[in-house]
Design an enzyme around this catalytic site. Structure first.
Site, PDB file in Angstrom:
ATOM      1  N   CYS A  66      -2.707  16.776   6.558  1.00 60.31           N
ATOM      2  CA  CYS A  66      -1.917  16.014   5.557  1.00 60.31           C
ATOM      3  C   CYS A  66      -2.247  14.663   5.433  1.00 60.31           C
ATOM      4  O   CYS A  66      -3.405  14.086   5.704  1.00 60.31           O
ATOM      5  CB  CYS A  66      -0.527  16.216   6.078  1.00 60.31           C
ATOM      6  SG  CYS A  66       0.206  15.073   7.606  1.00 60.31           S
ATOM      7  N   ARG A  67      -1.367  13.620   4.897  1.00 57.10           N
ATOM      8  CA  ARG A  67      -1.824  12.240   4.826  1.00 57.10           C
ATOM      9  C   ARG A  67      -1.935  11.430   6.127  1.00 57.10           C
ATOM     10  O   ARG A  67      -3.113  10.811   6.074  1.00 57.10           O
ATOM     11  CB  ARG A  67      -0.773  11.558   3.843  1.00 57.10           C
ATOM     12  CG  ARG A  67      -1.032  10.069   3.659  1.00 57.10           C
ATOM     13  CD  ARG A  67       0.135   9.424   2.574  1.00 57.10           C
ATOM     14  NE  ARG A  67       1.031   9.243   3.535  1.00 57.10           N
ATOM     15  CZ  ARG A  67       1.107   8.221   4.339  1.00 57.10           C
ATOM     16  NH1 ARG A  67       0.211   7.275   4.437  1.00 57.10           N
ATOM     17  NH2 ARG A  67       2.197   7.936   4.927  1.00 57.10           N
TER      18      ARG A  67
END
Length: 105
Positions: A66-67
């Site tokens: 993810c980020r």
């Protein structure tokens, strides 16, 4: 779940013929660039996420990002509880120093 730094994550993907890469970010984040060959399954849409996960093969290795590594860690925990083998990109795509691809829609 095993947490991997960006180098370990990249090395394992490159050498694992059984690898599937999952991006659990939002579609808006997805448009900013992806790790090549990643499939989007947005964890912020829990019903869709659960449905998509239930359609995945359990005999594959899942490399999830993810980020920042938080959502992918949650995704790994969910998938691990269902019998999947998962690897989390610690620090998320912000730690990725290799070229990103533009997603294909």
């Amino acid at each position: 779940m095993k947490n991997l730094n960006a180098k370990e994550f990249a090395d394992k993907i490159e050498n694992d013929t059984n690898a599937i890469i999952l991006d659990v970010r939002t579609p808006k984040e997805w448009k900013d660039g992806i790790i090549p060959n990643a499939k989007l399954i947005n964890i912020f849409e829990p019903v869709t996420f659960q449905r998509e996960v239930s359609n995945l093969e359990k005999d594959r290795d899942y490399y999830i990002y993810c980020r920042s590594g938080n959502r992918s860690g949650q995704a790994c925990q969910i998938m691990d509880s269902k019998g999947f083998n998962t690897y989390n990109l610690a620090g998320g795509i912000m730690q990725w120093d290799k070229k990103l691809s533009k997603p294909i829609f």
